[in-house]
Design a protein around this motif. Structure first.
Motif, PDB file in Angstrom:
ATOM      1  N   THR A  43      60.716  49.444 -11.870  1.00  0.00           N
ATOM      2  CA  THR A  43      61.209  49.926 -13.579  1.00  0.00           C
ATOM      3  C   THR A  43      61.612  48.737 -13.905  1.00  0.00           C
ATOM      4  O   THR A  43      61.614  48.572 -15.082  1.00  0.00           O
ATOM      5  CB  THR A  43      62.459  50.073 -13.026  1.00  0.00           C
ATOM      6  OG1 THR A  43      63.389  49.416 -12.063  1.00  0.00           O
ATOM      7  CG2 THR A  43      62.411  51.938 -12.518  1.00  0.00           C
ATOM      8  N   SER A  44      60.970  47.082 -12.679  1.00  0.00           N
ATOM      9  CA  SER A  44      61.440  45.810 -13.876  1.00  0.00           C
ATOM     10  C   SER A  44      59.887  45.169 -14.025  1.00  0.00           C
ATOM     11  O   SER A  44      59.363  45.195 -13.421  1.00  0.00           O
ATOM     12  CB  SER A  44      62.487  45.255 -13.221  1.00  0.00           C
ATOM     13  OG  SER A  44      61.930  44.741 -12.038  1.00  0.00           O
ATOM     14  N   GLY A  45      59.829  44.161 -14.695  1.00  0.00           N
ATOM     15  CA  GLY A  45      58.679  43.064 -15.129  1.00  0.00           C
ATOM     16  C   GLY A  45      57.805  44.302 -16.065  1.00  0.00           C
ATOM     17  O   GLY A  45      56.113  43.572 -15.546  1.00  0.00           O
ATOM     18  N   THR A  47      56.856  45.908 -19.493  1.00  0.00           N
ATOM     19  CA  THR A  47      56.919  46.261 -21.110  1.00  0.00           C
ATOM     20  C   THR A  47      56.179  47.280 -21.452  1.00  0.00           C
ATOM     21  O   THR A  47      55.017  47.104 -21.299  1.00  0.00           O
ATOM     22  CB  THR A  47      56.940  45.093 -22.178  1.00  0.00           C
ATOM     23  OG1 THR A  47      57.730  44.741 -21.584  1.00  0.00           O
ATOM     24  CG2 THR A  47      57.363  45.649 -23.421  1.00  0.00           C
TER      25      THR A  47
END
Length: 748
Positions: A43-45, A47
């Motif tokens: 969910t991070s890193g 776009t």
């Protein structure tokens, strides 16, 4: 806006460079797109681009996924209604269309999931199928009856299905084998289906089959269950030689570093060969047992060793140079020769270097425990075995020798540490340089355990072959009784024996104190034996039985030089006749060849060794000469063989210095019937030039003694004399008038 027929799952493989991955479906909200890296939701890193676009968008990673990493983009629409329409409210297309689009997106999502299910074909009319209850389907397989309906099926015995269930059970590991006899997994090649990965960073998965193939080889892998049981029981009803040889051959072929022997007794009927058939050096192999009391190789061989190790091809078979097995060893096993016959040995080696024999028990062989094999066909014998360490090993009750280096060279730098040599004909024969014994024990050499005499008779024979053996060390060893000698030194140089104990007794009750010849016997092989540079220090000689003890013996002095025994203690517990130093005397010959023995006992026990260069002469001038050199021409017999006769010229009275250094010079002259009115003057001269002068006056006694001394530096070839420059003519008493000159230990 309408929703087109679209895929909802997209798969990619990372290459370590690409950071952007497209998805070709409409996504209304960022929360509707799940991104997986190596099957882990992230969910991070990232776009997410193209939200709301009818044809999709892309996902951009902050860091490129690694090469080979799996990337999965999946549209997952939550099955909830997020728009609430109010009564009499607006019914706008821009609101209704997205709401209806989510319904079609959810249907597409369910269709994709349905496509990955097992389904009955549409051509069959099938009623709803329900699995059996838990009690009926436990430990069974999913099957179908004759009508095609779902049922629980018990697997057939020994089938792959049964194996799968057995492996999943608490005793599943017991089903994993690597041979076909009642070992189910191997029988069905299942070992190639099991994956293994070590729990460590960077470890790579492999099949069990590949993993096993990379491990050390066990001899039991080449035996049936019946043969293994025969080994483990010690019955020796079967011959195990072929299986052991097959294991070693496999280790050579597959370049394995170890061959493992399990516990039990192996019947060996012919030599186990480990030969280098190539023209290159090869890595060593470790032959490892479970302990010298657990793993026993029993020899039934006639005329051959248990282990026949040849790293160098024989000359007859085309060997041309130094080729070796490098490393490896024999560990934790017993080699038992009680059933062997003829010229059988425990281990025969040639061309094996940097190896070890550790924790073994080598016993009762008709010939030798360890025999260095030499191929005399080579131009020289230096194609043998070097730098072998024998550690914590017993060499016991071998008719021949515990260790036998049969070549003149080729076995350099063997090391023996904390090993026991007992009741062999000879403990060991050492013929190569650089061998060392540390903290070893020797007992009963030259006898069997029953007290029967055997050939050899000594614990150690150093340098038995003419040609010379050097750099031999013995430290911290104990030598108990032997038939002839503890240590015999022949054809050797630079030998150090330190902190050892030599015991004399009569353990076999023969009525003779043993060893009978001596403790350390030097040059017993006769005038041709050359022994140079033996240093024995801080040792103890213990005598437990009455008799005659010869502690240190020079058997032949023709070629023995520089023999020193210092700081030895003696424990004569039985009041035996003790001859400490046989052949060590202060006679002319021995002093010349530098024998030294100092043990802190009576002065008669101390032999100082060869002195520094010196001259001692008595005056031969009948009277005090007038302005001339005093002649001291009668040299003492002790020194006639130490220095060349030309050092002191008995005609001129001049001493020629043999080397450069400091010299101590002293003289004494006794004159008869001197008077107080007479003044005598004697000069010490170097090269006829005054160095110092000594003045005396006579007295009224019958004899007048005049003496002087001085230390001076001289170069080789300088001439020294005593010159009379005073009163002359009075008679000199020659027996009391002497000239002494000696090279000082001061540094040059």
């Amino acid at each position: 806006m309408s929703v087109s027929n679209q895929e909802t799952v997209f798969h990619y493989v990372g290459n370590g460079v690409t950071v952007t991955f497209p998805y070709a479906c409409q996504v209304q909200l960022a929360a509707d797109l799940d991104v997986y890296l190596n099957n882990t939701l992230i969910t991070s890193g990232i776009t997410i681009n193209g939200i709301g676009a009818p044809t999709g968008g892309s996902v951009t990673f902050a860091a490129a996924p690694a090469s080979g990493a799996s990337v999965r983009l999946e549209r997952v629409v939550e099955l909830t209604r997020i728009t609430d329409y109010q009564q009499n409210g607006d019914f706008l297309a821009r609101v209704v269309n997205p709401d209806f689009d989510r319904l079609w997106m959810a249907l597409q999502q369910m269709l994709a999931a349905l496509g990955r299910t097992i389904r009955f074909p549409p051509s069959e009319a099938i009623d709803a199928q329900v699995l059996p209850v838990i009690a009926l389907r436990a430990n069974t397989l999913l099957g179908f009856d004759s009508a095609g309906d779902v049922v629980s099926v018990a697997p057939a015995d020994q089938s792959a299905s049964a194996l799968a269930l057995a492996l999943a059970g608490p005793n599943g590991v017991l089903q994993v084998g690597n041979a076909a006899d009642a070992r189910v997994l191997a029988a069905s090649n299942g070992v190639s289906l099991i994956g293994i990965i070590r729990a460590a960073t960077g470890a790579v998965a492999a099949t069990a089959d590949n993993w096993f193939q990379r491990q050390d080889i066990h001899v039991f892998e080449f035996m049936s269950s019946a043969m293994i049981a025969d080994v483990e029981s010690g019955a020796m009803a079967m011959d195990h030689t072929a299986a052991v040889q097959s294991a070693i051959n496999a280790a050579v072929t597959k370049k394995r570093k170890g061959v493992l022997f399990g516990a039990g007794t192996f019947k060996i009927s012919s030599p186990i060969t480990w030969h280098n058939a190539t023209s290159m050096d090869q890595p060593g192999i470790a032959f490892v047992g479970d302990g010298r009391d657990a793993t026993i190789l029993r020899s039934f061989i006639a005329n051959g060793p248990v282990f026949d190790i040849r790293g160098t091809k024989s000359f007859a078979s085309g060997g041309t140079g130094s080729r070796f097995f490098n490393g490896g060893g024999i560990y934790a096993m017993r080699l038992d020769g009680q059933s062997a016959t003829g010229t059988s040995d425990g281990i025969s080696v040639q061309g094996w270097q940097y190896a070890e024999i550790v924790g073994c028990y080598i016993t009762t062989f008709p010939r030798d425990g360890v025999r260095q094999w030499v191929d005399t066909g080579f131009p020289n014998a230096d194609y043998s075995s070097s730098s072998i360490n024998i550690i914590d090993t017993w060499l016991w009750d071998c008719t021949g020798q515990g260790v036998n280096q049969t070549g003149a060279i080729g076995a350099w730098s063997w090391k023996f540490e904390k090993s026991l040599f007992g009741y062999c004909g000879m403990g060991a024969t050492i013929t190569s340089a650089g061998n060392a014994f540390f903290d070893c024990s020797f007992v009963g050499s030259g006898y069997s355990p029953a007290g029967v005499a055997r050939s050899g008779g000594s614990h150690l024979q150093i340098g038995s072959i003419a040609g010379g053996t050097n750099r031999i060390t013995m430290r911290g060893c104990e030598f108990d009784f032997a038939r002839l000698a503890h240590v015999k030194l022949d054809y050797c140089s630079t030998v150090t024996i330190s902190q050892c104990r030599f015991i004399f007794n009569d353990r076999n009750a023969t009525g003779t104190l043993t060893p009978s010849v001596g403790g350390v016997v030097i040059a017993p092989d006769g005038a041709g034996s050359n022994v140079v540079g033996v240093h024995i220090d801080h040792c103890n000689v213990r005598i437990d039985t009455a008799g005659t003890c010869n502690a240190f013996v020079i058997a032949n002095s023709s070629n023995t030089i520089n023999i020193r025994v210092v700081d030895t203690t003696y424990s004569n517990n039985s009041r035996a006749t003790l001859n400490k130093y046989v052949g060590f005397t202060s006679s002319n010959f021995n002093v010349r060849y530098d024998y030294c023995a100092i043990d802190g006992g009576l002065s008669s026990d101390c032999i100082p060794g060869r002195p520094l260069p010196e001259y001692i002469g008595q005056a031969t001038s009948p009277t005090v000469p007038a302005s001339a050199v005093v002649i001291f021409g009668t040299q003492e017999a002790l020194n006639l063989q130490i220095f060349a006769a030309t050092l002191y010229n008995t005609a001129t009275g001049v001493f020629t210095c043999p080397v450069t250094g400091y010299y101590d010079v002293a003289f004494s002259i006794v004159v008869v019937s001197a008077t107080t009115a007479e003044y005598y003057q004697f000069q010490l001269r170097k090269n006829a030039v005054l160095v110092t002068e000594f003045n005396f006056s006579g007295n009224s006694l019958y004899r007048t003694l005049m003496a002087g001394s001085h230390r001076l530096h001289c170069n080789a070839g300088d001439a020294i004399d005593i010159f009379s420059s005073g009163v002359s003519g009075k008679a000199i008493t020659g027996s009391y008038s002497q000239f002494f000159i000696k090279l000082s230990p001061w540094p040059v």
